[in-house]
Design a protein around this motif. Structure first.
Motif, PDB file in Angstrom:
ATOM      1  N   PRO A 348       1.135  -1.607  -0.132  1.00  0.00           N
ATOM      2  CA  PRO A 348      -0.394   0.083  -0.394  1.00  0.00           C
ATOM      3  C   PRO A 348       0.691   0.722  -0.094  1.00  0.00           C
ATOM      4  N   LEU A 349       2.502   1.097  -0.381  1.00  0.00           N
ATOM      5  CA  LEU A 349       2.794   2.809   0.037  1.00  0.00           C
ATOM      6  C   LEU A 349       3.415   3.009  -0.840  1.00  0.00           C
ATOM      7  N   GLY A 350       3.111   2.027  -2.505  1.00  0.00           N
ATOM      8  CA  GLY A 350       3.267   3.001  -3.298  1.00  0.00           C
ATOM      9  C   GLY A 350       5.430   3.272  -3.675  1.00  0.00           C
ATOM     10  N   GLY A 351       5.674   4.045  -4.683  1.00  0.00           N
ATOM     11  CA  GLY A 351       6.996   4.329  -4.935  1.00  0.00           C
ATOM     12  C   GLY A 351       7.413   5.810  -5.257  1.00  0.00           C
ATOM     13  N   THR A 352       8.437   5.568  -5.264  1.00  0.00           N
ATOM     14  CA  THR A 352       9.510   7.461  -6.228  1.00  0.00           C
ATOM     15  C   THR A 352       9.099   6.669  -7.266  1.00  0.00           C
ATOM     16  N   ILE A 353       9.655   5.718  -8.021  1.00  0.00           N
ATOM     17  CA  ILE A 353      10.354   5.351  -9.943  1.00  0.00           C
ATOM     18  C   ILE A 353       9.272   4.368  -9.810  1.00  0.00           C
ATOM     19  N   HIS A 354       8.753   3.818 -11.366  1.00  0.00           N
ATOM     20  CA  HIS A 354       8.498   3.605 -12.052  1.00  0.00           C
ATOM     21  C   HIS A 354       8.101   3.431 -13.444  1.00  0.00           C
ATOM     22  N   TRP A 355       7.669   1.894 -13.831  1.00  0.00           N
ATOM     23  CA  TRP A 355       7.768   2.368 -15.490  1.00  0.00           C
ATOM     24  C   TRP A 355       6.265   0.969 -15.557  1.00  0.00           C
ATOM     25  N   GLY A 356       5.935   1.164 -16.838  1.00  0.00           N
ATOM     26  CA  GLY A 356       4.725   0.397 -17.592  1.00  0.00           C
ATOM     27  C   GLY A 356       4.671   0.227 -19.006  1.00  0.00           C
ATOM     28  N   ALA A 357       4.958  -0.791 -19.161  1.00  0.00           N
ATOM     29  CA  ALA A 357       4.644  -1.036 -20.826  1.00  0.00           C
ATOM     30  C   ALA A 357       3.266  -1.696 -21.632  1.00  0.00           C
ATOM     31  N   GLY A 358       2.656  -1.711 -22.365  1.00  0.00           N
ATOM     32  CA  GLY A 358       1.605  -2.180 -23.257  1.00  0.00           C
ATOM     33  C   GLY A 358       1.628  -2.773 -24.640  1.00  0.00           C
ATOM     34  N   PHE A 359       1.349  -3.916 -25.284  1.00  0.00           N
ATOM     35  CA  PHE A 359       1.593  -4.264 -26.013  1.00  0.00           C
ATOM     36  C   PHE A 359      -0.449  -4.715 -26.961  1.00  0.00           C
ATOM     37  N   SER A 360      -0.685  -4.799 -27.926  1.00  0.00           N
ATOM     38  CA  SER A 360      -2.325  -5.014 -28.148  1.00  0.00           C
ATOM     39  C   SER A 360      -2.318  -4.957 -29.482  1.00  0.00           C
ATOM     40  N   PHE A 361      -3.209  -5.715 -29.851  1.00  0.00           N
ATOM     41  CA  PHE A 361      -3.579  -6.100 -31.052  1.00  0.00           C
ATOM     42  C   PHE A 361      -4.706  -5.945 -31.184  1.00  0.00           C
ATOM     43  N   THR A 362      -6.028  -5.220 -31.943  1.00  0.00           N
ATOM     44  CA  THR A 362      -7.667  -5.286 -32.259  1.00  0.00           C
ATOM     45  C   THR A 362      -7.555  -5.210 -33.086  1.00  0.00           C
ATOM     46  N   ARG A 363      -8.752  -5.417 -33.395  1.00  0.00           N
ATOM     47  CA  ARG A 363     -10.029  -5.742 -34.265  1.00  0.00           C
ATOM     48  C   ARG A 363     -11.388  -5.556 -33.966  1.00  0.00           C
ATOM     49  N   ASN A 364     -12.294  -5.209 -34.894  1.00  0.00           N
ATOM     50  CA  ASN A 364     -13.780  -5.028 -34.989  1.00  0.00           C
ATOM     51  C   ASN A 364     -14.167  -6.738 -35.050  1.00  0.00           C
ATOM     52  N   LEU A 365     -15.209  -6.143 -34.506  1.00  0.00           N
ATOM     53  CA  LEU A 365     -15.910  -7.311 -34.289  1.00  0.00           C
ATOM     54  C   LEU A 365     -16.436  -8.442 -35.593  1.00  0.00           C
ATOM     55  N   PRO A 366     -16.099  -9.653 -36.043  1.00  0.00           N
ATOM     56  CA  PRO A 366     -16.239 -10.194 -37.407  1.00  0.00           C
ATOM     57  C   PRO A 366     -17.774 -10.346 -37.669  1.00  0.00           C
ATOM     58  N   PHE A 367     -18.851  -9.615 -37.527  1.00  0.00           N
ATOM     59  CA  PHE A 367     -20.281  -9.032 -38.007  1.00  0.00           C
ATOM     60  C   PHE A 367     -20.152  -7.785 -38.328  1.00  0.00           C
ATOM     61  N   SER A 368     -20.842  -7.665 -38.724  1.00  0.00           N
ATOM     62  CA  SER A 368     -21.353  -6.364 -40.086  1.00  0.00           C
ATOM     63  C   SER A 368     -21.426  -5.034 -38.825  1.00  0.00           C
ATOM     64  N   PRO A 369     -21.536  -4.059 -38.979  1.00  0.00           N
ATOM     65  CA  PRO A 369     -21.610  -2.982 -38.021  1.00  0.00           C
ATOM     66  C   PRO A 369     -22.837  -2.395 -38.165  1.00  0.00           C
ATOM     67  N   HIS A 370     -24.125  -3.162 -39.049  1.00  0.00           N
ATOM     68  CA  HIS A 370     -25.273  -2.681 -39.303  1.00  0.00           C
ATOM     69  C   HIS A 370     -25.486  -3.239 -38.324  1.00  0.00           C
ATOM     70  N   ILE A 371     -25.760  -4.798 -37.841  1.00  0.00           N
ATOM     71  CA  ILE A 371     -26.279  -5.613 -37.130  1.00  0.00           C
ATOM     72  C   ILE A 371     -26.077  -5.343 -35.334  1.00  0.00           C
ATOM     73  N   TRP A 372     -27.192  -4.609 -35.146  1.00  0.00           N
ATOM     74  CA  TRP A 372     -27.566  -3.476 -33.935  1.00  0.00           C
ATOM     75  C   TRP A 372     -26.886  -2.688 -33.340  1.00  0.00           C
ATOM     76  N   GLY A 373     -26.016  -2.372 -34.658  1.00  0.00           N
ATOM     77  CA  GLY A 373     -25.427  -1.152 -34.186  1.00  0.00           C
ATOM     78  C   GLY A 373     -24.015  -1.609 -34.029  1.00  0.00           C
ATOM     79  N   LEU A 374     -23.399  -2.735 -33.260  1.00  0.00           N
ATOM     80  CA  LEU A 374     -22.901  -3.401 -31.975  1.00  0.00           C
ATOM     81  C   LEU A 374     -21.255  -2.650 -32.975  1.00  0.00           C
ATOM     82  N   GLY A 375     -21.100  -3.487 -34.035  1.00  0.00           N
ATOM     83  CA  GLY A 375     -19.650  -3.415 -34.539  1.00  0.00           C
ATOM     84  C   GLY A 375     -19.091  -2.537 -35.024  1.00  0.00           C
ATOM     85  N   LYS A 376     -20.139  -0.881 -34.738  1.00  0.00           N
ATOM     86  CA  LYS A 376     -19.079   0.338 -34.810  1.00  0.00           C
ATOM     87  C   LYS A 376     -18.972   0.851 -33.512  1.00  0.00           C
ATOM     88  N   TYR A 377     -19.318  -0.034 -32.228  1.00  0.00           N
ATOM     89  CA  TYR A 377     -18.653   0.283 -31.221  1.00  0.00           C
ATOM     90  C   TYR A 377     -17.651  -0.294 -30.243  1.00  0.00           C
TER      91      TYR A 377
END
Length: 446
Positions: A348-377
């Protein structure tokens, strides 16, 4: 504003040729390239706004040489005036004077505006204070106090981290430099730190100057903070910090953001660099530096990749002063190293120095965005995160925490929401691990 819409329709028709034959397109193009001169610009509808405030925004209209350039500049001028947040309605019309000078037709412009209401009351929900931190806001806004777009805003907030708080903000645009303003803020907040189970009661005032430079937004701030740390059952190291503290600091922040979307970007980058110097008065004396960078790129098959890097350091100045827990760094949670509870690394005490890194792949859902409008968001993503926090460089290099996983990203209004399944693959016995489903809502994710 009708001129702006007509201009867009003309450009669309000119590029596609829809509805016009070859001769008609040729005639339209000649008309648009016909030489004109703007003889005058008349402003109607001003009540409290001073005329010299909007005149600089209208000067580019006088430089138009033909109808096409004039129509384009009318659209830009409308958008610029709209950003001033001073007018409810803006209408720019072109009137032919019937006169020629040197073989060039003269035209006159009429800018009719309707000023927005001086008093506005409203409420909203946002998450601009941190991850998994929803806040309900009630505010009252008074516009154009002295005729030069000054504003006064009174705000009350109730949220999950901000138990309650109120603020008064005076804002003065600086027209000598584009996109610059000066703010004075007075605020009182009571904040619950759910990680270590203590509370802070803050009374603060600051002066902020915002201006563009080096292709990004810059913010200079002078702040005075009177803070009380108190609470219930906490470790003795934190209890020793209970009481009243005074902090006076100078701060500079630089942000450059070229991403195509603030919440779920697929290309572009964002860079943030913040420096704080504290110690002029009070019992806090340090130099604090934080930096963040994110790079996004589109790949094949609808995928996009993101690389995020964060780092920070606090260097204490003097022998008799120190950095309190409220200024220290914490790591872990759905917005940084997933697979750990919020601030679960270094708790719970934290620190005076830190680092973080992240790598990610993202992709639209595999169905049309016009189906309930979900693919757009919604997008699916796969990620790998790493990070550490400590009080010296050796602690950062030794035993970094690492996690991997997959999940779903949803864009809801002004929030980004994630539902992930995370697997911590490197952690320490003192860490608070969240192996499995993890939920996060906020704006800034790694």
């Amino acid at each position: 504003y009708g001129v702006k819409k007509w201009y867009k329709a003309v450009v669309s028709t000119q590029s596609t040729g829809e509805g016009l034959d070859k001769d008609q397109r040729s005639t339209l193009l000649k008309i648009l390239k016909h030489n004109i001169r703007v003889k005058s610009v008349k402003i109607d509808g001003l009540r409290r706004v001073k005329e010299d405030i909007i005149v600089p925004h209208l000067k580019p209209l006088l430089k138009a040489k033909n109808l096409m350039s004039l129509l384009g500049q009318v659209g830009k001028t409308h958008d610029t005036l709209d950003l001033l947040d001073a007018f409810e309605k803006i209408d720019i019309s072109i009137e032919h004077s019937g006169k020629k000078r040197g073989g060039v037709n003269e035209v006159a412009l009429r800018v009719a505006v309707s000023e927005a209401s001086r008093h506005t009351f409203g409420m909203n929900v946002n998450s601009d204070r941190g991850l998994n931190d929803g806040n309900f806001n009630m505010y009252g806004l008074v516009r154009n106090l002295f005729g030069r777009l000054e504003s006064l805003k009174v705000n009350y907030v109730k949220g999950t981290k901000i138990s309650d708080g109120c603020s008064v903000v005076f804002n003065k645009p600086l027209f000598s430099q584009k996109n610059s303003d000066f703010k004075i803020i007075l605020a009182k907040e009571n904040m619950l730190n759910r990680t270590a189970n203590f509370m802070t009661s803050d009374v603060k005032s600051n002066m902020t100057y915002q201006f563009p430079m080096l292709g990004g937004k810059n913010q200079l701030q002078a702040e005075a903070l009177w803070q009380q740390i108190h609470g219930g059952r906490v470790p003795m190291k934190i209890r020793e910090e209970f009481g009243h503290h005074l902090k006076c600091a100078l701060r500079h922040m630089y942000v450059r953001d070229t991403r195509d979307d603030l919440l779920v970007p697929t290309q572009g980058s964002r860079h943030m660099f913040e420096t704080e110097l504290a110690g002029f008065l009070g019992d806090v004396n340090h130099v604090k530096v934080s930096a963040e960078s994110q790079f996004n790129a589109r790949l094949i098959l609808g995928y996009s990749a993101a690389l995020s890097i964060r780092a920070g350091m606090i260097h204490e100045l003097g022998d008799n002063r120190r950095t309190w827990i409220t200024d220290k760094f914490f790591c872990g949670g759905p917005g940084s190293v997933r697979g750990f509870y919020e601030d679960g690394i270094g708790r719970p005490l934290g620190g005076t120095i830190h680092w973080g890194a992240g790598f990610s792949f993202t992709r639209n859902l595999p169905f049309s965005p016009h189906i309930w409008g979900l693919g757009k968001y919604m997008r699916v993503h796969h990620f790998a995160n790493a990070g550490n926090v400590g009080s010296c460089k050796d602690e950062l290099i030794k035993d970094p925490r690492v996690s991997v996983g997959s999940g779903l990203i949803m864009k809801i209004a002004n929030f980004r929401m994630e539902i992930n399944y995370a697997v911590p693959i490197r952690h320490q016995p003192d860490d608070v691990v969240n192996h499995g489903l993890q939920f996060g809502i906020g704006i800034n994710f790694m």
